[in-house]
Design a protein around this motif. Structure first.
Motif, PDB file in Angstrom:
ATOM      1  N   CYS A 362     -15.100  55.990  43.349  1.00 58.72           N
ATOM      2  CA  CYS A 362     -14.262  55.012  42.634  1.00 58.72           C
ATOM      3  C   CYS A 362     -12.882  54.875  43.265  1.00 58.72           C
ATOM      4  O   CYS A 362     -12.355  53.762  43.399  1.00 58.72           O
ATOM      5  N   GLN A 363     -12.281  55.984  43.666  1.00 62.20           N
ATOM      6  CA  GLN A 363     -10.947  55.914  44.261  1.00 62.20           C
ATOM      7  C   GLN A 363     -10.967  55.141  45.576  1.00 62.20           C
ATOM      8  O   GLN A 363     -10.065  54.343  45.856  1.00 62.20           O
ATOM      9  N   PHE A 364     -11.968  55.367  46.384  1.00 63.70           N
ATOM     10  CA  PHE A 364     -12.049  54.643  47.652  1.00 63.70           C
ATOM     11  C   PHE A 364     -12.274  53.150  47.425  1.00 63.70           C
ATOM     12  O   PHE A 364     -11.701  52.309  48.134  1.00 63.70           O
ATOM     13  N   LEU A 365     -13.099  52.798  46.415  1.00 63.49           N
ATOM     14  CA  LEU A 365     -13.344  51.384  46.128  1.00 63.49           C
ATOM     15  C   LEU A 365     -12.090  50.702  45.576  1.00 63.49           C
ATOM     16  O   LEU A 365     -11.755  49.574  45.976  1.00 63.49           O
ATOM     17  N   ILE A 366     -11.373  51.372  44.664  1.00 65.88           N
ATOM     18  CA  ILE A 366     -10.141  50.788  44.114  1.00 65.88           C
ATOM     19  C   ILE A 366      -9.111  50.596  45.212  1.00 65.88           C
ATOM     20  O   ILE A 366      -8.476  49.537  45.320  1.00 65.88           O
ATOM     21  N   GLY A 367      -8.939  51.616  46.049  1.00 66.32           N
ATOM     22  CA  GLY A 367      -7.992  51.509  47.152  1.00 66.32           C
ATOM     23  C   GLY A 367      -8.341  50.375  48.097  1.00 66.32           C
ATOM     24  O   GLY A 367      -7.460  49.632  48.556  1.00 66.32           O
ATOM     25  N   GLY A 368      -9.629  50.206  48.383  1.00 63.69           N
ATOM     26  CA  GLY A 368     -10.053  49.126  49.276  1.00 63.69           C
ATOM     27  C   GLY A 368      -9.778  47.751  48.691  1.00 63.69           C
ATOM     28  O   GLY A 368      -9.284  46.848  49.395  1.00 63.69           O
ATOM     29  N   ILE A 369     -10.077  47.555  47.411  1.00 63.63           N
ATOM     30  CA  ILE A 369      -9.845  46.260  46.767  1.00 63.63           C
ATOM     31  C   ILE A 369      -8.361  45.922  46.751  1.00 63.63           C
ATOM     32  O   ILE A 369      -7.953  44.793  47.079  1.00 63.63           O
ATOM     33  N   MET A 370      -7.529  46.902  46.377  1.00 63.24           N
ATOM     34  CA  MET A 370      -6.092  46.630  46.299  1.00 63.24           C
ATOM     35  C   MET A 370      -5.492  46.391  47.671  1.00 63.24           C
ATOM     36  O   MET A 370      -4.583  45.578  47.828  1.00 63.24           O
ATOM     37  N   ALA A 371      -6.012  47.083  48.693  1.00 65.96           N
ATOM     38  CA  ALA A 371      -5.492  46.888  50.052  1.00 65.96           C
ATOM     39  C   ALA A 371      -5.833  45.508  50.593  1.00 65.96           C
ATOM     40  O   ALA A 371      -5.006  44.858  51.233  1.00 65.96           O
ATOM     41  N   ILE A 372      -7.032  45.044  50.290  1.00 57.97           N
ATOM     42  CA  ILE A 372      -7.499  43.782  50.866  1.00 57.97           C
ATOM     43  C   ILE A 372      -7.085  42.580  50.022  1.00 57.97           C
ATOM     44  O   ILE A 372      -6.689  41.526  50.555  1.00 57.97           O
ATOM     45  N   LYS A 373      -7.115  42.730  48.696  1.00 62.10           N
ATOM     46  CA  LYS A 373      -6.961  41.570  47.824  1.00 62.10           C
ATOM     47  C   LYS A 373      -5.600  41.427  47.146  1.00 62.10           C
ATOM     48  O   LYS A 373      -5.239  40.336  46.728  1.00 62.10           O
ATOM     49  N   LEU A 374      -4.828  42.522  47.028  1.00 56.10           N
ATOM     50  CA  LEU A 374      -3.571  42.405  46.292  1.00 56.10           C
ATOM     51  C   LEU A 374      -2.393  42.110  47.202  1.00 56.10           C
ATOM     52  O   LEU A 374      -1.691  41.117  47.043  1.00 56.10           O
ATOM     53  N   GLY A 375      -2.170  42.965  48.175  1.00 53.29           N
ATOM     54  CA  GLY A 375      -1.015  42.772  49.048  1.00 53.29           C
ATOM     55  C   GLY A 375       0.290  43.122  48.341  1.00 53.29           C
ATOM     56  O   GLY A 375       0.299  43.642  47.226  1.00 53.29           O
ATOM     57  N   ASP A 376       1.408  42.803  48.976  1.00 54.80           N
ATOM     58  CA  ASP A 376       2.720  43.182  48.444  1.00 54.80           C
ATOM     59  C   ASP A 376       3.221  42.238  47.358  1.00 54.80           C
ATOM     60  O   ASP A 376       4.097  42.604  46.574  1.00 54.80           O
ATOM     61  N   HIS A 377       2.697  41.034  47.302  1.00 53.48           N
ATOM     62  CA  HIS A 377       3.201  40.059  46.338  1.00 53.48           C
ATOM     63  C   HIS A 377       2.024  39.337  45.673  1.00 53.48           C
ATOM     64  O   HIS A 377       0.903  39.364  46.155  1.00 53.48           O
ATOM     65  N   GLY A 378       2.323  38.698  44.559  1.00 49.89           N
ATOM     66  CA  GLY A 378       1.282  37.969  43.843  1.00 49.89           C
ATOM     67  C   GLY A 378       0.519  38.879  42.906  1.00 49.89           C
ATOM     68  O   GLY A 378       1.035  39.887  42.436  1.00 49.89           O
TER      69      GLY A 378
END
Length: 512
Positions: A362-378
């Motif tokens: 779960c931690q690796f999946l959450i980290g991957g989603i936030m790294a790819i889809k969230l970014g620094d803004h928005g």
């Protein structure tokens, strides 16, 4: 109440025991010591995401969150003053837990539980009435003293009262109450945020007095543990009567003899903090340090302390963030209750392995989603936001299956009486030290590591799962006073215990 059971000891002797109403009542009341810890964890994370609380005490953070469009999503809550509000409690708890060891040993487990409730009640009153940061910090110190005493004495009380065959279920009751406390705090936070006039945070802080009051009143009716009665005044007849009442049988002589033998060894241990560093206690010392160390590095505080802040980071609003924290709290409470039912059947090691694997994925999946889809803004899209929430719920379920309840249960059951109070004090002190460091550093880590923080904690989960697999023996169904056998039979720890057998035999002979 329930049917009787016979507990087999190392030499084939039997402990007679039933699950009595007195046992259930005593352990249920004592377990509510976990409510105060859990409520504080949930409250501190919730109020620090409330606009009116931030505006009053931490205006710089509020301004950055509302008006600064240039600061990264991960850095808007990075304030040392804000983290000090959370982490100051854990420094107070660390000091209190070390002071709790001699108090618990000299005056009994019940006295420490009462002291815990009284200190927490005073802290909740000051926190609810706070009008400046100084009052907030004073309240946190008093809350920390209460939690320090509760976390040291309650697991010991539960492990000493419960019969070996049910010790896992009764011991996990403490962590279940921690989870319920977090859930109740999240529900209160969700309602308090909607209070008109902006004083809802006072409700969240002041209502910490409710579980503290319940603990104080309930503790007045608790019987002292037989171990404590024997250790305190050598009143063997009184200890025998309590043991008969708690076990629901008249023939408790074999278990009583084991308790007296352990107490005799404990009596000659004048300096337990010096005693625990002896070679023969190396396994207990290592586990008392390593288990709370690893428990705090699962990354659970990313969820419990700062769940509302985390959900605001990915773009959810204030109410939605608080409700998401309620959902995760409900999931972990349900999972811990399930663990309570199965811990004495499947054993501790299996649960550690399964829970560790779930958390890691779960931690690796959450980290991957936030790294790819969230970014620094928005913000994340609704679909990805829901996916993160589902993964967070799965992660806390893995924690509730393993490191949450077992992180408290195992240290409370592995030590002999002469070092039990000291070992639990060390366990709680390490826990508070790591709580302080993680609470103080997390917002800065979130700012600098960004999504990588989930990979950081995931690496630790992999390491701690390997540690359990290699170095933690199974403790289910083993009587407390016979626990030394699991270390003598373990491939690694036996070298420490067996090498010191001659000294151990000499100590027992002297005690006899």
């Amino acid at each position: 109440m329930a049917a009787g059971m016979a507990i087999t000891s190392e030499e084939g002797q039997l402990y007679n025991a039933r699950i009595t109403w007195l046992l259930v009542f005593s352990c249920a009341i004592a377990s509510t010591g976990g409510l105060i810890f859990g409520y504080d964890i949930g409250t501190s994370g919730g109020v620090t995401s409330m606009d009116h609380f931030l505006k009053k005490f931490f205006p710089d953070v509020y301004k950055k969150m509302k008006e600064d469009s240039m600061t990264s999503n991960y850095c808007k809550f990075d304030s040392q003053l804000l983290t000090s509000f959370t982490s100051s409690l854990y420094i107070a708890g660390l000091v209190a837990s070390l002071c709790a060891s001699p108090v618990t040993r000299a005056f009994g487990r019940k006295s420490s539980i009462l002291l815990a409730g009284a200190s927490f009640l005073a802290g909740s009153a000051i926190g609810g009435a706070a009008y400046n940061v100084f009052m907030l910090m004073l309240a946190r110190v008093l809350l920390g003293v209460g939690i320090g005493f509760a976390n040291q004495s309650v697991p010991m009380y539960l492990s000493e009262m419960a019969p070996p065959k049910s010790r896992g279920a009764f011991g996990i009751g403490f962590d279940l109450c921690i989870a319920i406390g977090v859930l109740l705090a999240n529900l209160v936070n969700y309602g308090a945020e909607k209070v008109k006039g902006g004083w809802g945070w006072r409700v969240s802080l002041a209502l910490a007095g409710a579980p503290a009051s319940f603990l104080i009143v309930g503790a007045l009716f608790l019987p002292e543990t037989p171990n404590s009665l024997i250790e305190d005044d050598k009143n063997h007849e009184k200890a025998k009567r309590v043991l008969q009442q708690v076990r629901g049988v008249d023939d408790v002589q074999i278990e009583l003899d084991d308790l007296i033998r352990a107490s005799n060894v404990s009596k000659i241990t004048k300096h337990p903090f010096k005693h625990i560093i002896k070679r023969k206690y190396r396994p207990q010392l290592v586990m008392s340090i390593a288990i709370p160390f690893f428990q705090q590095l699962t990354g659970i505080n990313v969820i419990t302390f700062y769940a509302p802040i985390l959900f605001r980071t990915i773009g959810l609003g204030e109410s939605a963030s608080l409700m998401s924290a309620v959902v995760t709290g409900a999931v972990v409470s349900t999972t811990i209750f399930f663990t309570l039912l199965i811990a004495d059947k499947v054993g501790r090691r299996v649960l550690f392995m399964v829970g560790g694997a779930v958390m890691l994925v779960c931690q690796f999946l959450i980290g991957g989603i936030m790294a790819i889809k969230l970014g620094d803004h928005g913000r994340l899209s609704n679909s990805y936001g829901i996916l993160v929430l589902i993964l967070v719920c799965t992660y806390v379920a893995g924690f509730g299956l393993s490191w949450g309840p077992l992180g408290w249960l195992v240290p409370s059951e592995i030590s002999p009486l002469e070092i039990r109070s000291t070992a639990l004090s060390i366990r709680v002190a390490v826990d508070f030290l790591l709580l302080f460091l993680v609470a103080q550093a997390f917002l800065a880590m979130l700012c600098h590591f960004k999504a990588g923080i989930f990979f950081f904690f995931g690496g630790w989960v992999a390491l701690m799962t390997a540690f359990v697999y290699l170095l933690l023996p199974e403790t289910k169904n083993v009587p407390l006073e016979r626990m030394d056998r699991i270390w003598r039979e373990h491939w690694f720890w036996r070298r420490f215990v067996l090498d010191d057998d001659e000294d151990s035999l000499g100590t027992k002979a002297e005690a006899a």
